[in-house]
Design an enzyme around this catalytic site. Sequence first.
Site, PDB file in Angstrom:
ATOM      1  N   ARG A 293       0.820  -1.210   0.000  1.00  0.00           N
ATOM      2  CA  ARG A 293       0.000   0.000   0.000  1.00  0.00           C
ATOM      3  C   ARG A 293       0.859   1.267   0.000  1.00  0.00           C
ATOM      4  NH1 ARG A 293      -5.282  -0.986   1.776  1.00  0.00           N
ATOM      5  NH2 ARG A 293      -5.431   1.140   2.530  1.00  0.00           N
TER       6      ARG A 293
ATOM      7  N   ASN B 146      -5.729   5.288  10.585  1.00  0.00           N
ATOM      8  CA  ASN B 146      -5.682   5.643   9.155  1.00  0.00           C
ATOM      9  C   ASN B 146      -6.679   6.762   8.937  1.00  0.00           C
ATOM     10  OD1 ASN B 146      -3.992   3.507   8.775  1.00  0.00           O
ATOM     11  ND2 ASN B 146      -5.390   2.322   7.467  1.00  0.00           N
TER      12      ASN B 146
ATOM     13  N   GLU C 210      -3.011   5.611 -20.393  1.00  0.00           N
ATOM     14  CA  GLU C 210      -2.728   4.576 -19.410  1.00  0.00           C
ATOM     15  C   GLU C 210      -1.281   4.082 -19.547  1.00  0.00           C
ATOM     16  OE1 GLU C 210      -3.934   3.622 -16.788  1.00  0.00           O
ATOM     17  OE2 GLU C 210      -3.162   1.613 -16.427  1.00  0.00           O
TER      18      GLU C 210
ATOM     19  N   GLU D 269       4.769   6.150 -13.369  1.00  0.00           N
ATOM     20  CA  GLU D 269       4.663   5.801 -11.955  1.00  0.00           C
ATOM     21  C   GLU D 269       5.696   4.782 -11.505  1.00  0.00           C
ATOM     22  OE1 GLU D 269       0.846   4.126 -10.728  1.00  0.00           O
ATOM     23  OE2 GLU D 269       0.599   3.294 -12.710  1.00  0.00           O
TER      24      GLU D 269
HETATM   25  C1  F6R Z   1      -2.241   3.588 -11.377  1.00  0.00           C
HETATM   26  C2  F6R Z   1      -3.119   3.331 -10.255  1.00  0.00           C
HETATM   27  C3  F6R Z   1      -3.953   4.451  -9.760  1.00  0.00           C
HETATM   28  C4  F6R Z   1      -5.353   3.935  -9.393  1.00  0.00           C
HETATM   29  C5  F6R Z   1      -6.166   5.061  -8.736  1.00  0.00           C
HETATM   30  C6  F6R Z   1      -7.582   4.630  -8.445  1.00  0.00           C
HETATM   31  O1  F6R Z   1      -1.546   2.443 -11.738  1.00  0.00           O
HETATM   32  O2  F6R Z   1      -3.159   2.267  -9.719  1.00  0.00           O
HETATM   33  O3  F6R Z   1      -4.012   5.486 -10.682  1.00  0.00           O
HETATM   34  O4  F6R Z   1      -5.965   3.482 -10.560  1.00  0.00           O
HETATM   35  O5  F6R Z   1      -5.548   5.449  -7.544  1.00  0.00           O
HETATM   36  O6  F6R Z   1      -7.612   3.536  -7.594  1.00  0.00           O
HETATM   37  P1  F6R Z   1      -8.901   2.645  -7.456  1.00  0.00           P
HETATM   38  O7  F6R Z   1      -9.108   1.968  -8.758  1.00  0.00           O
HETATM   39  O8  F6R Z   1      -8.595   1.671  -6.350  1.00  0.00           O
HETATM   40  O9  F6R Z   1     -10.024   3.577  -7.114  1.00  0.00           O
END
Ligand code: F6R
Length: 611
Positions: free
Chosen positions: A27, A103, A484, A491
Amino acid sequence: MCGIIGYTGSREAAPILLDGLKRLEYRGYDSAGMALVGAGMLSEIKEVGKVARLEAAFSAAAGIDGSAVCGIAHTRWATHGVPSAVNAHPHCDERYEFAIVHNGIVENHHELRAHLLKKGYHFRSETDSEVIVHLIAEAYEGDLLAATAAAVRQLSGTYGIAVVSSRHPGLIVAARKGSPLVIGLGEGENLIASDIAALLAHTRKVIYLNDGDIAAIRPDSIDLRDVSNVPVEREVAKIDWDAAAAEKGNYPHFMLKEIFEQPETVENAIRGRISLEMGNAILNGLELSPRDLAQISRIVIAGCGSSMHAGMVGEYYFEDIAGISTSVEQAAEFRYRNPIIEPNTLVIPISQSGETADTIAAVREAVGKGALVTALCNVVGSTIAREAGRGVYLHAGPEISVASTKAFSSQVAVLLLMALLLGRNRRLSRSEGCELAREIEQTPELIRSVLAQAEKIREIAKRYAGFDDFFYIGRGCLYPTALEGALKLKEISYVHAEGYHAAELKHGPIALLDERHPVLALANDIPGRDKILGNIQECRARRAPVAAVATVGDREVETLTDDVIFVPACSRFIAPLPTAVALQLFAYYIAVERGCEIDQPRNLAKSVTVE
Ligand code: F6R
């Protein structure tokens, strides 16, 4: 973002907590800590850096009760206060009777801190979280659940907290508002975590806490109260992920494992959801009758990052296949810009984790405005899945790598199924539906054939690993695919990469092009290819190195470009899937070449649970 794990039972807590923290490492975090309650004594240990450092410090530490059978632990991703051992959680009160992990963000921490300082409490850390433990100490009159309830009532902002006390060995109190918490139910033991990945080694039976819930967790019992302190029952959910799914196996990184899982994960996303005979999709989770579907006049998709990019691919699907006007909103914008939602607007929040703060807020906004809401989530029972009320699960299994790969492809596959369903409900004939359904069914095979070229993609990636600025260009459904691809590269490899609609190059970005700015052109043989070939020429005329993704056998693209990754022939609707997989591998191998920490890129968190 921050991770929480707590254990109460008859086994030694420390190894279970340390293992849980390791499973939460993905995470993203910068420090870690643990508090144990044994023999009427509370002890804590905290370290900056990796969980392995905490583990080593624990093995070497004197004065910490390794035989304790109850404790809480945390990985911190700094928001208020620098990453340091003092700022790491748990935070204890002055007499070391209470310890908390938190958190979320306490928005009124300045006022609360001032109030507590006036009353003589001393603070050790710069965090917003520390106020919580002092508030608990202040409110405590023999009942830890009541004291925690009194403390959280004073908080504004978000929290998922777990509390232990030397006065209550074996008891963990947990409370949630806006930050996920899930109880893991064992035999003679129970756990609490912010994420089911930390629980899978112990149990598949879980209870998700709702916002406002507070729980007293003991080895043999769970006492659950709602926001008004009324005892409540919450459903026990069964998780069908197994612990191995959250392990790397023989792969060097979770990201590579997850890229390679995509033939199966896309298969899981579409299995049982296609009728080849009727040329239609079967999506029971939508809970919308043909009549309801026919009344949808507009679609608004909300998501962040890769999920938003998947939504942008979906926009093409819904308009082209089903003829429904569709727009995609960055979920934070949706939340703040007062979007127009009519009774027949279908809002589709997309989120792998189901816990992204901005997307949750978008769901609430949409539900509050009376929209039809149907979510696309991967994590069963997550906040978005529950609050949307209806939706379609991705069935991609746990996605551990911070960079999303298999969730993205499953999102695209499910959006295509939804478009097929809506299309058949409107203007798509049975034979057109059958053709699309057959194509969707073949997608896993197409992805497999891209994966079979991993070595070749690796060789190409090596040639580009030294560049520091990339452009990705595409058209149609491959425009969001380009976005994408660029996101993946930036990243995990920390290389600057921008995705553009190929037509947009000439409107500005082309000014930058020279031999130091490679262009990745998505030149698949779908409508728009000829125009992309023109764009490639323009890039080459400025001496930019050009690599392309093209349809297998396309010699013209091969002659025009420096390098080509070939993907199988398929229609414009399917093309984003094999193409995205090729771009994921390209980004992955560049990051490997550059020696980057792939699964946990710096500054990033898997699930962004704060604004
Ligand atoms: C990029 C990535 C992030 C997530 C974004 C949304 O590789 O993982 O851009 O797509 O933080 O996350 P979710 O889909 O969990 O809402």
